[in-house]
Scaffold this motif. Structure first.
Motif, PDB file in Angstrom:
ATOM      1  N   THR A  95       0.824  -1.211   0.000  1.00  0.00           N
ATOM      2  CA  THR A  95       0.000   0.000   0.000  1.00  0.00           C
ATOM      3  C   THR A  95       0.858   1.260   0.000  1.00  0.00           C
ATOM      4  N   ALA A  96       1.892   1.249   0.828  1.00  0.00           N
ATOM      5  CA  ALA A  96       2.765   2.426   0.923  1.00  0.00           C
ATOM      6  C   ALA A  96       3.405   2.735  -0.430  1.00  0.00           C
ATOM      7  N   MET A 131      -5.139   6.650 -10.519  1.00  0.00           N
ATOM      8  CA  MET A 131      -4.404   7.605  -9.685  1.00  0.00           C
ATOM      9  C   MET A 131      -5.123   7.828  -8.357  1.00  0.00           C
ATOM     10  N   ILE A 132      -6.433   8.117  -8.396  1.00  0.00           N
ATOM     11  CA  ILE A 132      -7.118   8.385  -7.122  1.00  0.00           C
ATOM     12  C   ILE A 132      -7.199   7.118  -6.266  1.00  0.00           C
ATOM     13  N   ARG A 133      -7.289   5.970  -6.921  1.00  0.00           N
ATOM     14  CA  ARG A 133      -7.297   4.723  -6.152  1.00  0.00           C
ATOM     15  C   ARG A 133      -5.991   4.563  -5.388  1.00  0.00           C
ATOM     16  N   LEU A 134      -4.867   4.775  -6.100  1.00  0.00           N
ATOM     17  CA  LEU A 134      -3.562   4.601  -5.469  1.00  0.00           C
ATOM     18  C   LEU A 134      -3.271   5.704  -4.452  1.00  0.00           C
ATOM     19  N   LYS A 135      -3.555   6.936  -4.836  1.00  0.00           N
ATOM     20  CA  LYS A 135      -3.148   8.049  -3.969  1.00  0.00           C
ATOM     21  C   LYS A 135      -3.950   8.087  -2.673  1.00  0.00           C
ATOM     22  N   THR A 136      -5.221   7.745  -2.730  1.00  0.00           N
ATOM     23  CA  THR A 136      -6.007   7.908  -1.505  1.00  0.00           C
ATOM     24  C   THR A 136      -6.788   6.662  -1.068  1.00  0.00           C
ATOM     25  N   SER A 137      -7.280   5.859  -2.016  1.00  0.00           N
ATOM     26  CA  SER A 137      -8.233   4.820  -1.609  1.00  0.00           C
ATOM     27  C   SER A 137      -7.574   3.587  -0.998  1.00  0.00           C
ATOM     28  N   VAL A 138      -6.419   3.201  -1.528  1.00  0.00           N
ATOM     29  CA  VAL A 138      -5.811   1.965  -1.034  1.00  0.00           C
ATOM     30  C   VAL A 138      -5.456   2.061   0.447  1.00  0.00           C
ATOM     31  N   LEU A 139      -5.152   3.263   0.923  1.00  0.00           N
ATOM     32  CA  LEU A 139      -4.799   3.389   2.343  1.00  0.00           C
ATOM     33  C   LEU A 139      -6.024   3.185   3.245  1.00  0.00           C
ATOM     34  N   LEU A 140      -7.194   3.613   2.752  1.00  0.00           N
ATOM     35  CA  LEU A 140      -8.410   3.342   3.519  1.00  0.00           C
ATOM     36  C   LEU A 140      -8.688   1.832   3.524  1.00  0.00           C
ATOM     37  N   GLY A 141      -8.504   1.214   2.368  1.00  0.00           N
ATOM     38  CA  GLY A 141      -8.665  -0.241   2.296  1.00  0.00           C
ATOM     39  C   GLY A 141      -7.694  -0.956   3.224  1.00  0.00           C
ATOM     40  N   CYS A 142      -6.440  -0.534   3.176  1.00  0.00           N
ATOM     41  CA  CYS A 142      -5.398  -1.139   4.023  1.00  0.00           C
ATOM     42  C   CYS A 142      -5.720  -0.939   5.499  1.00  0.00           C
ATOM     43  N   SER A 143      -6.204   0.244   5.865  1.00  0.00           N
ATOM     44  CA  SER A 143      -6.541   0.524   7.272  1.00  0.00           C
ATOM     45  C   SER A 143      -7.611  -0.438   7.765  1.00  0.00           C
ATOM     46  N   MET A 144      -8.610  -0.656   6.929  1.00  0.00           N
ATOM     47  CA  MET A 144      -9.720  -1.517   7.337  1.00  0.00           C
ATOM     48  C   MET A 144      -9.288  -2.982   7.391  1.00  0.00           C
ATOM     49  N   ALA A 145      -8.522  -3.407   6.383  1.00  0.00           N
ATOM     50  CA  ALA A 145      -8.049  -4.801   6.371  1.00  0.00           C
ATOM     51  C   ALA A 145      -7.118  -5.064   7.553  1.00  0.00           C
ATOM     52  N   THR A 146      -6.282  -4.080   7.876  1.00  0.00           N
ATOM     53  CA  THR A 146      -5.357  -4.237   8.999  1.00  0.00           C
ATOM     54  C   THR A 146      -6.122  -4.379  10.312  1.00  0.00           C
ATOM     55  N   GLY A 147      -7.125  -3.520  10.501  1.00  0.00           N
ATOM     56  CA  GLY A 147      -7.957  -3.632  11.699  1.00  0.00           C
ATOM     57  C   GLY A 147      -8.619  -5.000  11.775  1.00  0.00           C
ATOM     58  N   ALA A 148      -9.165  -5.437  10.645  1.00  0.00           N
ATOM     59  CA  ALA A 148      -9.834  -6.730  10.590  1.00  0.00           C
ATOM     60  C   ALA A 148      -8.868  -7.854  10.969  1.00  0.00           C
ATOM     61  N   LEU A 149      -7.695  -7.863  10.339  1.00  0.00           N
ATOM     62  CA  LEU A 149      -6.708  -8.914  10.612  1.00  0.00           C
ATOM     63  C   LEU A 149      -6.317  -8.931  12.087  1.00  0.00           C
ATOM     64  N   CYS A 150      -6.025  -7.749  12.618  1.00  0.00           N
ATOM     65  CA  CYS A 150      -5.604  -7.679  14.027  1.00  0.00           C
ATOM     66  C   CYS A 150      -6.751  -8.056  14.960  1.00  0.00           C
ATOM     67  N   GLY A 151      -7.981  -7.890  14.484  1.00  0.00           N
ATOM     68  CA  GLY A 151      -9.141  -8.274  15.283  1.00  0.00           C
ATOM     69  C   GLY A 151      -9.490  -9.750  15.164  1.00  0.00           C
ATOM     70  N   GLY A 152      -8.756 -10.463  14.295  1.00  0.00           N
ATOM     71  CA  GLY A 152      -8.973 -11.899  14.210  1.00  0.00           C
ATOM     72  C   GLY A 152      -9.601 -12.386  12.915  1.00  0.00           C
ATOM     73  N   ALA A 153      -9.827 -11.507  11.964  1.00  0.00           N
ATOM     74  CA  ALA A 153     -10.428 -11.918  10.684  1.00  0.00           C
ATOM     75  C   ALA A 153      -9.477 -12.823   9.905  1.00  0.00           C
ATOM     76  N   THR A 154     -10.035 -13.670   9.049  1.00  0.00           N
ATOM     77  CA  THR A 154      -9.215 -14.410   8.094  1.00  0.00           C
ATOM     78  C   THR A 154      -8.778 -13.435   6.993  1.00  0.00           C
ATOM     79  N   GLU A 155      -7.829 -13.872   6.168  1.00  0.00           N
ATOM     80  CA  GLU A 155      -7.382 -12.982   5.086  1.00  0.00           C
ATOM     81  C   GLU A 155      -8.508 -12.712   4.092  1.00  0.00           C
TER      82      GLU A 155
END
Lengths: 321, 321
Positions: B136-137, B164-188
């Motif tokens: 994502t970074a 461009m807008i997907r990469l510059k701004t949207s993927v980080l929101l996606g990554c934030s949510m997936a990271t929270g989910a994973l740390c909360g115990g979600a499967t991949e």
């Protein structure tokens, strides 16, 4: 046991075949360009040599070693902006060849690439490898900040100076060696010994760098001494000389050092000599080199063959400009 | 289930108690200053809400959520240099309050801090969390490069703009949510659904941002429309209008858009209206929002309570300037 030549070969091949994405070209072309400028690749080579102490299978250690070189290049790209440096390794710096914005963003992506490479470390070693690298990366930024701060300060004390060179340059060599060791199968205690070797060798090397600039000696090939003095750089020699001077002498030395008079180098060197600064530098250098060697010997006593690393350390300490 | 208020509270407290080192002050003061400027904290809040779908114990998810905010702030500090922006959230940007070198180095250390926070993720989730974040970074850097490239280009096609807008701004929101989910115990797989939600919501939001600038509507509180048009910004509306125009009309629109004439906004909006650009934007927005909602519904069908996230998404899409 891995030889220096083998390690060099493996690293150059890894860098040569490492594929940055093609697009966006404005981001990756400068990163590719800078990585291709060469350099001694000392960090990844030392990383692989450290791995070679514990394993003959270097494969899992190559990408983490490469991460150290990529990180180093990230720091150079950003430092070159901060230092307004036009040249690096005889070629145009990124912000000169492109522009500052390009150098900022391409530098950023190199830092992220370093993490991407490091993620290839053996999974069981990943937490230790990443924790060490992240701590080191912060320290390198702290060292760079201290270095910039020093330029604005009249007086810097010697311990603070030694902390700066340790953070700015030495910890990354330590980290490179510990990372190689960990990926090669070392325990954290064993890796710590190689960290100490790299860190202390790095400090000794940096003091020698200051020393040789003022005293190029026989190996100096007629190089004109005193570039650091001309550039008013606060070196080990200058800081130590100030510490050894009384108030009046320190004031005079400070004024002389800040001036640009024709016989400045000669006069500063005369003061250095009268204060026996050469010996002070040599002593400090030996002190850190001895700490490095001691760490390595502890590893040797555990039955590991550390001869290549020992020779490499000695060769580095015998380097002349 | 975690409420939006709880998530906000947890994040603000975590930011408030997060201790940057004191020294060197020149490095950490600007980082602390910038983190303290506030903002909506949307990424860490959405990260915690995502974690809350899978666990009631948010503790292991807080530092990884904070990492997303710290990373976001890193991008802002460096982007502000590149955009030569004097203000951020009504306060001086880092390179304005200090200088460019300080902003480069403090930005660098924020990126490294983000990794340090992320390393606190549950060990069994660490490889997945770090791989996603690192990817994502890189993408965020690629998006920023594309955005800068667009300023130099005459014609940008719509798909490239959306990338461009997907990469510059949207993927980080996606990554934030997936990271929270994973740390909360979600499967991949479960985390991937929240990634898609964040990513697609982010794209929809960005199109809406372009749309509302030209058509502030009833909720615009009398805001003057067309700031993007005045600044000659290549938005979804402008790019789509060019695509729908024949060669001659496109040439005229390009010239008008590049000009600074008094009735420019009015005339551009007239062209947008005649090409039914409002509808094109609304359709595209709905298309991406629907993809977001679909991903969420799949999670709901698995028996998870996604109501808070669903409401948050709807609230974001109903926002008016």
């Amino acid at each position: 046991m891995v030889t220096v030549e083998e390690a060099h070969q493996v690293i150059e091949q890894a860098i040569g075949t490492y594929a940055f994405p093609d697009q966006p070209a404005g981001l990756y072309d400068p990163a590719r360009y800078f990585m291709g400028l060469g350099g001694k690749r000392i960090r990844p080579v030392m990383s692989l040599l450290s791995a070679g102490v514990f394993t003959s299978d270097l494969q899992p250690c190559i990408e983490p070693a490469l991460a150290m070189e990529v990180f180093h290049n990230f720091t150079l790209v950003h430092d070159d902006i901060m230092d307004d440096a036009p040249l690096r390794r005889g070629a145009a710096t990124v912000h000169t060849r492109w522009d500052i914005n390009t150098a900022i963003l391409s530098g950023d992506v190199l830092l992220i690439e370093a993490y991407q490479l490091l993620l290839k470390a053996p999974p069981e070693k990943l937490p230790a490898v990443l924790a060490l690298f992240t701590q080191t990366a912060k320290e390198v930024c702290e060292g760079q900040q201290m270095d910039m701060d020093f330029e604005q300060m009249d007086v810097v004390d010697l311990d603070t100076y030694l902390t700066m060179i340790r953070l700015k340059t030495s910890v990354l060599l330590g980290c490179s060696m510990a990372t190689g060791a960990l990926c090669g199968g070392a325990t954290e205690e064993e890796a710590q010994l190689l960290y100490t070797f790299g860190e202390q060798l790095g400090i000794a090397f940096q003091i020698m760098d200051d020393y040789l600039d003022a005293y190029p000696g026989e190996g100096g090939f007629g190089k004109k001494p005193g570039g650091d003095i001309e550039r008013k750089k606060k070196t080990f020699l200058y800081i130590r000389a100030l510490e050894l001077s009384d108030e009046e002498a320190a004031k005079k030395l400070t004024e002389l050092y800040a001036s640009s008079q024709a016989d400045k180098v000669e006069r500063v060197l005369y003061i250095f000599n009268s204060l026996n600064i050469q010996q002070a530098a040599t002593q400090k250098m030996e002190e850190h080199y001895k700490k490095a060697v001691n760490a390595l010997n502890t590893l040797s006593e555990k039955g590991y063959d550390i001869s290549v690393i020992s020779e490499m350390g000695a060769a580095i300490m015998q380097r002349r400009h």
